[in-house]
Write an enzyme that holds these catalytic residues in place. Structure first.
Site, PDB file in Angstrom:
ATOM      1  N   THR A 156       0.869  -1.181   0.000  1.00 57.49           N
ATOM      2  CA  THR A 156       0.000   0.000   0.000  1.00 57.49           C
ATOM      3  C   THR A 156       0.897   1.219   0.000  1.00 57.49           C
ATOM      4  O   THR A 156       1.978   1.192   0.585  1.00 57.49           O
ATOM      5  CB  THR A 156      -0.870  -0.025   1.275  1.00 57.49           C
ATOM      6  OG1 THR A 156      -1.821  -1.057   1.140  1.00 57.49           O
ATOM      7  CG2 THR A 156      -1.586   1.300   1.507  1.00 57.49           C
ATOM      8  N   ARG A 184     -14.666  -6.034  -0.713  1.00 54.74           N
ATOM      9  CA  ARG A 184     -14.024  -5.676   0.566  1.00 54.74           C
ATOM     10  C   ARG A 184     -13.364  -4.303   0.415  1.00 54.74           C
ATOM     11  O   ARG A 184     -12.646  -4.030  -0.536  1.00 54.74           O
ATOM     12  CB  ARG A 184     -12.973  -6.718   0.921  1.00 54.74           C
ATOM     13  CG  ARG A 184     -12.218  -6.453   2.226  1.00 54.74           C
ATOM     14  CD  ARG A 184     -10.911  -5.719   2.005  1.00 54.74           C
ATOM     15  NE  ARG A 184     -10.115  -5.624   3.228  1.00 54.74           N
ATOM     16  CZ  ARG A 184      -8.985  -4.935   3.302  1.00 54.74           C
ATOM     17  NH1 ARG A 184      -8.519  -4.297   2.258  1.00 54.74           N
ATOM     18  NH2 ARG A 184      -8.316  -4.887   4.434  1.00 54.74           N
ATOM     19  N   VAL A 185     -13.636  -3.444   1.362  1.00 51.97           N
ATOM     20  CA  VAL A 185     -13.004  -2.130   1.371  1.00 51.97           C
ATOM     21  C   VAL A 185     -12.138  -2.047   2.615  1.00 51.97           C
ATOM     22  O   VAL A 185     -12.586  -2.381   3.716  1.00 51.97           O
ATOM     23  CB  VAL A 185     -14.070  -1.006   1.375  1.00 51.97           C
ATOM     24  CG1 VAL A 185     -13.422   0.360   1.529  1.00 51.97           C
ATOM     25  CG2 VAL A 185     -14.894  -1.064   0.079  1.00 51.97           C
ATOM     26  N   GLY A 186     -10.902  -1.638   2.434  1.00 45.49           N
ATOM     27  CA  GLY A 186      -9.976  -1.539   3.559  1.00 45.49           C
ATOM     28  C   GLY A 186     -10.025  -0.171   4.212  1.00 45.49           C
ATOM     29  O   GLY A 186     -10.947   0.629   3.993  1.00 45.49           O
ATOM     30  N   ASP A 187      -9.029   0.079   5.011  1.00 47.97           N
ATOM     31  CA  ASP A 187      -8.962   1.345   5.744  1.00 47.97           C
ATOM     32  C   ASP A 187      -8.584   2.525   4.867  1.00 47.97           C
ATOM     33  O   ASP A 187      -8.951   3.672   5.158  1.00 47.97           O
ATOM     34  CB  ASP A 187      -7.920   1.224   6.867  1.00 47.97           C
ATOM     35  CG  ASP A 187      -6.541   0.873   6.303  1.00 47.97           C
ATOM     36  OD1 ASP A 187      -6.407  -0.221   5.708  1.00 47.97           O
ATOM     37  OD2 ASP A 187      -5.617   1.695   6.431  1.00 47.97           O
ATOM     38  N   THR A 206      -0.952   2.118   6.959  1.00 48.28           N
ATOM     39  CA  THR A 206      -0.801   0.895   6.179  1.00 48.28           C
ATOM     40  C   THR A 206      -0.794  -0.292   7.140  1.00 48.28           C
ATOM     41  O   THR A 206      -0.417  -0.134   8.298  1.00 48.28           O
ATOM     42  CB  THR A 206       0.491   0.911   5.334  1.00 48.28           C
ATOM     43  OG1 THR A 206       0.708  -0.398   4.785  1.00 48.28           O
ATOM     44  CG2 THR A 206       1.715   1.309   6.151  1.00 48.28           C
ATOM     45  N   GLY A 207      -1.226  -1.436   6.663  1.00 51.53           N
ATOM     46  CA  GLY A 207      -1.261  -2.614   7.528  1.00 51.53           C
ATOM     47  C   GLY A 207      -2.615  -3.290   7.433  1.00 51.53           C
ATOM     48  O   GLY A 207      -3.340  -3.111   6.452  1.00 51.53           O
ATOM     49  N   GLY A 209      -6.072  -3.664   7.392  1.00 56.87           N
ATOM     50  CA  GLY A 209      -7.150  -2.688   7.321  1.00 56.87           C
ATOM     51  C   GLY A 209      -8.245  -2.919   8.340  1.00 56.87           C
ATOM     52  O   GLY A 209      -8.780  -1.977   8.924  1.00 56.87           O
TER      53      GLY A 209
HETATM   54  N1  ASP Z   1      -4.220  -1.261   4.731  1.00 55.53           N
HETATM   55  C1  ASP Z   1      -4.386  -1.951   3.476  1.00 55.53           C
HETATM   56  C2  ASP Z   1      -5.730  -2.611   3.454  1.00 55.53           C
HETATM   57  O1  ASP Z   1      -6.093  -3.231   4.449  1.00 55.53           O
HETATM   58  C3  ASP Z   1      -3.327  -2.960   3.196  1.00 55.53           C
HETATM   59  C4  ASP Z   1      -1.895  -2.509   3.388  1.00 55.53           C
HETATM   60  O2  ASP Z   1      -1.648  -1.466   3.957  1.00 55.53           O
HETATM   61  O3  ASP Z   1      -0.982  -3.219   2.923  1.00 55.53           O
HETATM   62  O4  ASP Z   1      -6.401  -2.552   2.458  1.00 55.53           O
END
Ligand code: ASP
Length: 286
Positions: A156, A184-187, A206-207, A209
Site C-alpha cells: 500500500t 471488501r473495502v480496507g482502511d 498501512t497494515g 485494514g
Molecule cells: N491497509 C491496506 C488494506 O487493508 C493494506 C496494506 O496497507 O498493505 O487494504
C-alpha cells in the site's frame, strides 16, 4: 501566503520484506517523494504534491497500488484510494474500483466534484449478498500459511505533505489485501481510518485494514497531535494501539504536524519510507 518550510513523507506499505527488493522499494519511495517535493518547492498546492507522489507510487509495479495491485479471491484487482486536505477538510475517495490506472486521480476528481466523499464499485453489492450467512470470528479462519501469504503481499502506498502555504494533505492508495472478498473495502479510502487530515496534522496508515478501521487510526494519530504530542511520539502511540488483544493486526503510519514536523512508526519489521525536509534533505528509512 507563503513562507512555511515544506515537508513530505511517503511510505510503500508495512510488512516484512523477505526478498532483495528493499533497495528498489526505497528508490521507488524516493522518486515519489521527489515528484511531490518539486511541486512544494515551487510553492505549489499540497494536494497536487500528494497526488503527484502517489501517482509515481501507483505506477511502480513493485507496490500494491495501481499497477501491481494484489488480487482478490476472484483473481481480480479492486483498488481503494483517498485524498484529503487538512485546512478545508475536503476529501475524495474511491473504493473497490477496477480498470483505473491511477485510483488517486479518481479520488481527487471526487474531491473536486464535491457532491460526495466516496464512490464504491459494484463489488459492494456482491458483498451485501453475503450478509445473513452464519458468522464466526474472522481471526478463527486465519491459518498461518495464509497469514504468511498476506505478509508477503504488501505495498500500500501513501503520502503526507505540508506546503509553503502551511497547508497539509494526505493521500493513500492500495490494492488491498491478498485474496480479499470482492467488495471488501480496507482502511485506506475510509476517512479517519487509513487517511485523515485536519488543521492539526495529516496521516496515512498501512497494515491490516480491518484492525486500522476499528481503531480509526489516522484520526486517532492526528488527535494525539492536537493534544500536544510531538509528531514522532504521536506516530508511535498510534501504532502501539494496534497491540490490542481485541483486534489482530499490525501496520504503520506516516504523519506531519501543523508545523511541518514528520513522524512515522511501524509494528512490522519493515515499512520503506522517504521524507524530504529543510534544504531538500532526503532521508530513506525502512
Ligand atoms: N491497509 C491496506 C488494506 O487493508 C493494506 C496494506 O496497507 O498493505 O487494504
Amino acid at each position: 501566503m507563503t513562507g512555511f518550510q515544506p515537508s513530505i513523507i511517503v511510505h510503500s506499505g508495512a510488512g516484512p520484506i523477505k526478498d532483495d527488493s528493499l533497495p528498489a522499494r526505497l528508490e521507488g519511495c524516493k522518486a515519489a517523494a521527489l515528484a511531490g517535493w518539486e511541486i512544494l518547492q515551487d510553492g505549489g498546492a499540497v494536494l497536487d504534491a500528494v497526488e503527484a507522489a502517489v501517482i509515481v507510487l501507483e505506477d511502480n509495479p513493485l507496490f500494491n497500488a495501481g499497477t501491481g495491485s494484489t488480487l482478490n479471491s476472484l483473481g481480480r484487482v479492486e483498488m481503494d484510494a483517498a485524498i484529503m486536505e487538512g485546512r478545508t477538510l475536503r476529501a475524495g475517495a474511491v473504493a473497490a474500483v477496477s480498470g483505473i490506472r491511477n485510483p488517486i486521480k479518481l479520488a481527487r476528481r471526487v474531491l473536486e466534484d464535491g457532491r460526495h466523499v466516496m464512490l464504491a464499485g459494484d463489488g459492494a453489492s456482491l458483498f451485501a449478498r453475503q450478509v445473513g450467512f452464519p458468522e464466526c470470528a474472522p481471526q478463527s479462519l486465519i491459518v498461518d500459511r495464509e497469514q504468511r501469504r498476506w505478509d508477503s503481499k504488501h505495498g500500500t502506498v501513501g503520502c503526507v505533505a505540508y506546503d509553503a502555504h502551511g497547508m497539509l494533505a494526505v493521500g493513500t492508495s492500495t490494492g488491498g489485501i491478498f485474496n480479499k472478498l470482492p467488495g471488501r473495502v480496507g482502511d485506506s479510502p475510509l476517512i479517519g481510518c487509513g487517511t485523515y487530515a485536519d488543521d492539526y496534522g495529516a496521516a496515512s496508515c498501512t497494515g491490516h485494514g480491518e484492525a486500522i478501521i476499528r481503531l480509526l487510526l489516522a484520526k486517532c494519530a492526528v488527535d494525539y497531535l492536537k493534544n500536544g504530542s510531538e509528531a514522532k511520539i504521536a506516530a508511535e502511540i498510534a501504532v502501539a494501539r494496534l497491540d490490542d488483544d481485541r483486534i489482530v493486526g499490525n501496520g504503520g503510519i506516516i504523519l506531519i504536524d501543523r508545523c511541518g514536523k514528520i513522524g512515522y512508526a511501524r509494528s512490522t519489521t519493515h515499512m520503506p519510507v522517504c521524507y524530504i525536509t529543510g534544504a531538500a534533505n532526503v532521508v530513506l528509512a525502512s
